[in-house]
Scaffold this active site. Structure first.
Site, short mmCIF file in Angstrom:
data_model
loop_
_atom_site.label_atom_id
_atom_site.label_comp_id
_atom_site.label_asym_id
_atom_site.label_seq_id
_atom_site.Cartn_x
_atom_site.Cartn_y
_atom_site.Cartn_z
N HIS A 12 -0.68 5.17 7.78
CA HIS A 12 -0.13 5.49 6.47
C HIS A 12 0.45 6.90 6.46
O HIS A 12 -0.13 7.82 7.04
CB HIS A 12 -1.21 5.37 5.40
N SER A 17 0.80 -1.22 0.00
CA SER A 17 0.00 0.00 0.00
C SER A 17 0.83 1.27 0.00
O SER A 17 0.37 2.31 -0.48
CB SER A 17 -0.96 0.01 1.20
N ASP A 32 -5.36 7.95 10.09
CA ASP A 32 -5.39 6.59 10.65
C ASP A 32 -4.16 6.28 11.49
O ASP A 32 -4.11 5.27 12.18
CB ASP A 32 -5.57 5.54 9.55
#
Length: 254
Positions: A224, A69, A221
């Site tokens: 990330h 990701s 979050d």
């Protein structure tokens, strides 16, 4: 309290999105950054992205970035992801290059091994491999991670591609032996396959023991990196990619 403790995220396990709590103790303050994702990107998505990125780039050095990701650019505007920022950084320094986004959110080294053959299209000139964080997150056997990464690098070597292996640290939650075995994978495989080595993709984010400083580089979050965090990563990673470009340009026939 570490920077990323107590954050609930969704992790892709074989196509199932499972909510779990991402604690700083799993991977440490930096090792878990950008390795979780709310929704996986399919292999078809990546193939289509590869086709779009390579179309019309015959004159450019084309580098496949095979990752998870962080490579994909999860949670960011398209222009703020790792691949676009890295390409812009390289172009600003005069490089005629195309970075192909081969990032799949939530991917493990096993996933990377499963898709590396078709990801390496004939017009790819070099490869960056940035996988392994989700293996640690799931507590997978380092021997299997090593075998998977070895297979990925063998695929690149079979095409005579210059390659760069990007590592990351493991926290001590699974014990000192696990940590040592995992972290030894990257330098040992880099030496075996004569690849360039970046020991930690997170080095550009600064001191992992300072959660206050890191917080400003994270998305909401807490897992990330935000656009500014990615910029920091690219600033540290860019010169290493320049060395990879030099290798690719020295052997343009692959």
């Amino acid at each position: 309290m570490a920077a990323f403790s107590g954050v609930w995220s969704r992790v892709s396990y074989g196509g199932r999105a499972i909510a779990r709590k991402a604690r700083s103790g799993i991977l440490g303050p930096l090792a878990g950054v950008a390795l979780l994702a709310a929704a996986p990107v399919t292999a078809q998505d990546t193939a289509q992205d590869t086709a779009r990125n390579t179309a019309g780039d015959a004159a450019r050095t084309r580098i496949l970035a095979l990752g998870d990701s962080l490579t994909q650019g999860y949670g960011l505007a398209p222009e703020d992801g790792l691949v676009p920022q890295l390409q812009a950084w390289l172009e600003a320094r005069g490089h005629d290059v195309r970075i192909i986004n081969g990032g799949v959110s939530g991917d493990t080294t096993a996933g990377g091994l499963a898709r590396v053959e078709w990801s390496l299209s004939d017009d790819v000139d070099a490869m960056i491999v940035a996988l392994g964080g989700n293996d640690v997150l799931r507590g997978l056997d380092p021997a299997q991670t090593r075998a998977n990464l070895d297979g990925i690098l063998k695929a690149g070597a079979g095409r005579d591609l210059p390659m760069m292996l990007v590592g990351l640290p493991a926290a001590g939650n699974f014990g000192a032996v696990y940590k040592a075995e995992f972290e030894a994978i990257f330098p040992e495989l880099a030496a075996k396959h004569d690849t360039l080595l970046v020991p930690s993709i997170f080095a550009g984010l600064g001191d992992p023991s300072d959660p206050t400083a890191l917080r400003g580089l994270m998305q909401d979050d807490g897992i990330h990196p935000n656009a500014q965090g990615v910029t920091r990563i690219v600033k540290a990673l860019g010169p290493e990619v320049e060395a990879l470009i030099l290798r690719a340009e020295a052997d343009p026939a692959g």
